[in-house]
Scaffold this motif. Sequence first.
Motif, PDB file in Angstrom:
ATOM      1  N   ALA A   1       0.563  -6.418  -9.466  1.00 37.23           N
ATOM      2  CA  ALA A   1       1.167  -6.861  -8.209  1.00 37.23           C
ATOM      3  C   ALA A   1       0.164  -6.780  -7.066  1.00 37.23           C
ATOM      4  O   ALA A   1       0.074  -7.680  -6.218  1.00 37.23           O
ATOM      5  CB  ALA A   1       2.396  -6.007  -7.894  1.00 37.23           C
ATOM      6  N   MET A   2      -0.633  -5.704  -7.051  1.00 33.79           N
ATOM      7  CA  MET A   2      -1.621  -5.531  -5.981  1.00 33.79           C
ATOM      8  C   MET A   2      -2.741  -6.557  -6.082  1.00 33.79           C
ATOM      9  O   MET A   2      -3.220  -7.070  -5.066  1.00 33.79           O
ATOM     10  CB  MET A   2      -2.186  -4.111  -6.030  1.00 33.79           C
ATOM     11  CG  MET A   2      -1.190  -3.050  -5.641  1.00 33.79           C
ATOM     12  SD  MET A   2      -1.881  -1.382  -5.694  1.00 33.79           S
ATOM     13  CE  MET A   2      -3.044  -1.483  -4.344  1.00 33.79           C
ATOM     14  N   MET A   3      -3.172  -6.876  -7.286  1.00 31.55           N
ATOM     15  CA  MET A   3      -4.232  -7.871  -7.449  1.00 31.55           C
ATOM     16  C   MET A   3      -3.743  -9.242  -6.995  1.00 31.55           C
ATOM     17  O   MET A   3      -4.496 -10.007  -6.361  1.00 31.55           O
ATOM     18  CB  MET A   3      -4.676  -7.927  -8.907  1.00 31.55           C
ATOM     19  CG  MET A   3      -5.866  -8.851  -9.152  1.00 31.55           C
ATOM     20  SD  MET A   3      -7.365  -8.347  -8.249  1.00 31.55           S
ATOM     21  CE  MET A   3      -7.885  -6.931  -9.242  1.00 31.55           C
ATOM     22  N   ARG A   4      -2.486  -9.561  -7.287  1.00 34.40           N
ATOM     23  CA  ARG A   4      -1.927 -10.834  -6.843  1.00 34.40           C
ATOM     24  C   ARG A   4      -1.885 -10.904  -5.323  1.00 34.40           C
ATOM     25  O   ARG A   4      -2.288 -11.913  -4.720  1.00 34.40           O
ATOM     26  CB  ARG A   4      -0.515 -11.010  -7.415  1.00 34.40           C
ATOM     27  CG  ARG A   4       0.124 -12.348  -7.032  1.00 34.40           C
ATOM     28  CD  ARG A   4       1.486 -12.551  -7.680  1.00 34.40           C
ATOM     29  NE  ARG A   4       2.451 -11.547  -7.221  1.00 34.40           N
ATOM     30  CZ  ARG A   4       2.903 -10.566  -7.971  1.00 34.40           C
ATOM     31  NH1 ARG A   4       2.481 -10.431  -9.219  1.00 34.40           N
ATOM     32  NH2 ARG A   4       3.788  -9.693  -7.487  1.00 34.40           N
TER      33      ARG A   4
ATOM     34  N   MET B   1      -5.879   6.237   1.630  1.00 33.67           N
ATOM     35  CA  MET B   1      -6.981   5.715   2.433  1.00 33.67           C
ATOM     36  C   MET B   1      -6.846   4.212   2.634  1.00 33.67           C
ATOM     37  O   MET B   1      -7.139   3.681   3.708  1.00 33.67           O
ATOM     38  CB  MET B   1      -8.317   6.050   1.762  1.00 33.67           C
ATOM     39  CG  MET B   1      -8.615   7.537   1.733  1.00 33.67           C
ATOM     40  SD  MET B   1     -10.197   7.897   0.951  1.00 33.67           S
ATOM     41  CE  MET B   1     -11.293   7.021   2.065  1.00 33.67           C
ATOM     42  N   MET B   2      -6.402   3.518   1.584  1.00 35.79           N
ATOM     43  CA  MET B   2      -6.204   2.079   1.698  1.00 35.79           C
ATOM     44  C   MET B   2      -5.127   1.774   2.732  1.00 35.79           C
ATOM     45  O   MET B   2      -5.280   0.864   3.558  1.00 35.79           O
ATOM     46  CB  MET B   2      -5.806   1.485   0.344  1.00 35.79           C
ATOM     47  CG  MET B   2      -5.532  -0.013   0.406  1.00 35.79           C
ATOM     48  SD  MET B   2      -4.889  -0.668  -1.148  1.00 35.79           S
ATOM     49  CE  MET B   2      -3.292   0.165  -1.218  1.00 35.79           C
ATOM     50  N   PHE B   3      -4.033   2.531   2.708  1.00 35.35           N
ATOM     51  CA  PHE B   3      -2.954   2.325   3.672  1.00 35.35           C
ATOM     52  C   PHE B   3      -3.466   2.513   5.100  1.00 35.35           C
ATOM     53  O   PHE B   3      -3.162   1.713   5.993  1.00 35.35           O
ATOM     54  CB  PHE B   3      -1.808   3.295   3.384  1.00 35.35           C
ATOM     55  CG  PHE B   3      -0.657   3.180   4.348  1.00 35.35           C
ATOM     56  CD1 PHE B   3       0.296   2.191   4.183  1.00 35.35           C
ATOM     57  CD2 PHE B   3      -0.538   4.049   5.424  1.00 35.35           C
ATOM     58  CE1 PHE B   3       1.359   2.076   5.072  1.00 35.35           C
ATOM     59  CE2 PHE B   3       0.503   3.940   6.311  1.00 35.35           C
ATOM     60  CZ  PHE B   3       1.465   2.950   6.134  1.00 35.35           C
ATOM     61  N   LEU B   4      -4.244   3.572   5.312  1.00 32.62           N
ATOM     62  CA  LEU B   4      -4.792   3.827   6.640  1.00 32.62           C
ATOM     63  C   LEU B   4      -5.762   2.727   7.056  1.00 32.62           C
ATOM     64  O   LEU B   4      -5.772   2.296   8.213  1.00 32.62           O
ATOM     65  CB  LEU B   4      -5.495   5.185   6.660  1.00 32.62           C
ATOM     66  CG  LEU B   4      -4.597   6.408   6.437  1.00 32.62           C
ATOM     67  CD1 LEU B   4      -5.438   7.683   6.375  1.00 32.62           C
ATOM     68  CD2 LEU B   4      -3.545   6.509   7.539  1.00 32.62           C
TER      69      LEU B   4
ATOM     70  N   ALA C   1       0.837  -1.201   0.000  1.00 29.39           N
ATOM     71  CA  ALA C   1       0.000   0.000   0.000  1.00 29.39           C
ATOM     72  C   ALA C   1       0.871   1.250   0.000  1.00 29.39           C
ATOM     73  O   ALA C   1       0.564   2.240  -0.678  1.00 29.39           O
ATOM     74  CB  ALA C   1      -0.924  -0.008   1.219  1.00 29.39           C
ATOM     75  N   ALA C   2       1.967   1.211   0.768  1.00 28.04           N
ATOM     76  CA  ALA C   2       2.894   2.346   0.797  1.00 28.04           C
ATOM     77  C   ALA C   2       3.561   2.537  -0.558  1.00 28.04           C
ATOM     78  O   ALA C   2       3.733   3.664  -1.035  1.00 28.04           O
ATOM     79  CB  ALA C   2       3.950   2.128   1.879  1.00 28.04           C
ATOM     80  N   ILE C   3       3.915   1.421  -1.209  1.00 29.13           N
ATOM     81  CA  ILE C   3       4.505   1.491  -2.545  1.00 29.13           C
ATOM     82  C   ILE C   3       3.518   2.106  -3.525  1.00 29.13           C
ATOM     83  O   ILE C   3       3.889   2.896  -4.401  1.00 29.13           O
ATOM     84  CB  ILE C   3       4.925   0.080  -3.021  1.00 29.13           C
ATOM     85  CG1 ILE C   3       6.086  -0.436  -2.169  1.00 29.13           C
ATOM     86  CG2 ILE C   3       5.313   0.098  -4.497  1.00 29.13           C
ATOM     87  CD1 ILE C   3       6.472  -1.867  -2.463  1.00 29.13           C
TER      88      ILE C   3
END
Length: 206
Positions: free
Chosen positions: A128-131, A49-52, A7-9
């Motif tokens: 990468a995120m979906m994986r 928002m996702m990271f939080l 998420a940070a990436i």
Amino acid sequence: MDKKRIAAIAIVVGVVVFLLKVVAYLLSNSVALLSDALESIINIVASVMMFLALSVASKPEDVDHKYGHHKAENISALIEGILIIIAAVVIVEASISRLLDPVPLQDIDLGLIVSLGATSLNGILAAAMMREARINNSIALEGDARHLYSDVLSSVGVVAALFIAALTGLYVLDAVIAIVVAVLLARMGIVVLRKTALYFIGECVD
């Protein structure tokens, strides 16, 4: 990879992509590329928002949250779906004046190259995120991945249309394709909202 790390990436990549798309707009004076850049702002906000949300969801259960904090991920995905639809509205608003009064594009070739570079970064990140979303069963990561896929889709459409516009001199395509992309984005947003709603309904039934 840890969900919070990816998420940070996503936030860092989002900022880089936004800057590249702004450069593409400044080079070309294309409202479609401007709209693409504006959508990237929504992507950055959604990633933050996702990271939080993941930070909250990773906390262990406590007295007030006996089943943990996983609803935070669902809320994040819900908001991201709304943000996708907002991006669609922004694109339409930015396109109306150019639709009525088309203007010639400037250094479109260089602008398209820069835009494609930014789109490639988004595509790699989305995959990468979906994986990771499937591995970790994370609705928040999946929501953000779908959001990025929508950005990739819109960017490819914009580049293709602008290439045709540059070849034919039909600069009205600059605005037309932006509006078409807005419709596709709205559809993607509805998909995310529908899936998130099913999660909430399932939790209510449970």
